[in-house]
Design an enzyme around this catalytic site. Structure first.
Site, PDB file in Angstrom:
ATOM      1  N   LYS A  41       0.914  -1.056   0.000  1.00 40.81           N
ATOM      2  CA  LYS A  41       0.000   0.000   0.000  1.00 40.81           C
ATOM      3  C   LYS A  41       1.013   1.170   0.000  1.00 40.81           C
ATOM      4  O   LYS A  41       1.168   1.856   0.894  1.00 40.81           O
ATOM      5  CB  LYS A  41      -1.005   0.317   1.026  1.00 40.81           C
ATOM      6  CG  LYS A  41      -1.577  -0.761   1.902  1.00 40.81           C
ATOM      7  CD  LYS A  41      -2.467  -0.254   2.930  1.00 40.81           C
ATOM      8  CE  LYS A  41      -2.539  -0.673   4.143  1.00 40.81           C
ATOM      9  NZ  LYS A  41      -2.941  -0.991   5.080  1.00 40.81           N
TER      10      LYS A  41
ATOM     11  N   HIS B  31       3.004  -5.361   2.717  1.00 39.26           N
ATOM     12  CA  HIS B  31       1.999  -6.376   3.017  1.00 39.26           C
ATOM     13  C   HIS B  31       2.057  -7.565   2.065  1.00 39.26           C
ATOM     14  O   HIS B  31       1.356  -8.549   2.276  1.00 39.26           O
ATOM     15  CB  HIS B  31       0.604  -5.756   2.964  1.00 39.26           C
ATOM     16  CG  HIS B  31       0.416  -4.627   3.936  1.00 39.26           C
ATOM     17  ND1 HIS B  31       0.393  -4.810   5.295  1.00 39.26           N
ATOM     18  CD2 HIS B  31       0.264  -3.293   3.737  1.00 39.26           C
ATOM     19  CE1 HIS B  31       0.232  -3.637   5.900  1.00 39.26           C
ATOM     20  NE2 HIS B  31       0.160  -2.704   4.968  1.00 39.26           N
TER      21      HIS B  31
ATOM     22  N   SER C  17     -10.176  -9.759  12.139  1.00 36.32           N
ATOM     23  CA  SER C  17      -9.732  -8.380  12.005  1.00 36.32           C
ATOM     24  C   SER C  17      -9.810  -7.912  10.559  1.00 36.32           C
ATOM     25  O   SER C  17     -10.257  -6.783  10.276  1.00 36.32           O
ATOM     26  CB  SER C  17      -8.293  -8.253  12.522  1.00 36.32           C
ATOM     27  OG  SER C  17      -7.826  -6.919  12.404  1.00 36.32           O
TER      28      SER C  17
END
Length: 266
Positions: free
Chosen positions: A62, A80, A110
């Site tokens: 990101k 990530h 989550s």
């Protein structure tokens, strides 16, 4: 064990309701599901030049590459992607990488909630639908199992450091000390105490919105939503008995031969 059944996205947090905004759909980049914004910078990401004094924090789901390139050294950069899709220069330059791992049941919960309130991620569907996709790796950034196995295969390299979320919840001071040693930082007892206080879950949840007041206008969520509960074992409030049984069979099968062992409750 309690179960909330098939709750729909929109049940948690402001901005989560379906139809409030158009949610993007993931696209494929070199065999990895990513968001459209990432795809537009995919070639830049692959050719990104890491600096030897860079430190990377690798977590399962990101970057604005141009902004990162212009940052002064030493840089701290979040990644990530699995090791199969990170810029080659990270490993070639033997950059320090801090890998943060968390048990897959709590990760699934989550990540599901993150999908419900973020306008940067696709509609997750029901909890059952999302969990099924999570188990087979049909989610953004791919399989959690592939992610952790890939990074764990590098555990003997001195520039790779592993932090387990559950261990930090048990003894944040000890884990912070280990991390400081890995980074070559000699902290005084007072400095370490202050660091642990700032790193506590409640402190981050309380203070992050003040540090980034405009984050919601871009992402669709506040840090108080992003830093949701931080509990080990919250999966018990979401998994049905049957879902838990499937995961209990899948986890050892997928992690066979890795020596990885996760804590699921404290």
């Amino acid at each position: 064990m309690s179960s909330q059944g098939d709750h729909k996205p929109g049940s948690v947090g402001k901005g989560a309701a379906v139809g409030e905004h158009e949610k993007p759909e993931p696209v494929m980049a070199d065999g990895l599901l990513v968001m459209p914004g990432t795809l537009r910078q995919w070639e830049e990401i692959k050719s990104f030049q890491a600096r030897p004094d860079d430190t990377f924090i690798a977590t399962y789901p990101k970057s604005a590459v141009e902004k990162i390139n212009n940052l002064p050294s030493p840089r701290v950069i979040y990644i990530h992607a699995p090791i199969s899709h990170i810029p080659k220069s990270i490993l070639e330059n033997k950059c320090k990488v801090i890998c943060v791992l968390r048990n897959p049941k709590d990760v699934a919960v989550s990540y599901y909630h993150f999908h419900t309130f973020s306008n940067m991620l696709p509609n997750p569907g029901t909890w059952s639908e999302f969990l099924q996709n999570f188990m087979i790796g049909k989610v953004t950034y791919g399989s959690w199992f592939d992610h952790v196995k890939g990074w764990w295969s590098l555990r003997k390299q001195p520039n790779i450091f592993f932090l387990f979320y559950e261990a930090m919840k048990k003894d944040l001071g000890y884990e912070a000390g280990r991390l400081a040693s890995f980074l070559g930082r000699d902290l005084s007892p007072e400095a370490m105490k202050n660091l642990v206080e700032q790193l506590s879950f409640n402190s981050m949840k309380t203070n992050m919105d003040g540090k980034f007041p405009n984050i919601g206008s871009v992402t669709g969520f506040t840090f108080k939503q992003f830093i949701r509960k931080g509990q080990v074992g919250d999966w018990k409030n979401h998994f049905t008995v049957a879902q838990n049984e499937v995961m209990d069979q899948l986890i050892p099968d997928q992690l066979k031969g890795t020596s990885l062992d996760f804590c699921y409750e404290l």
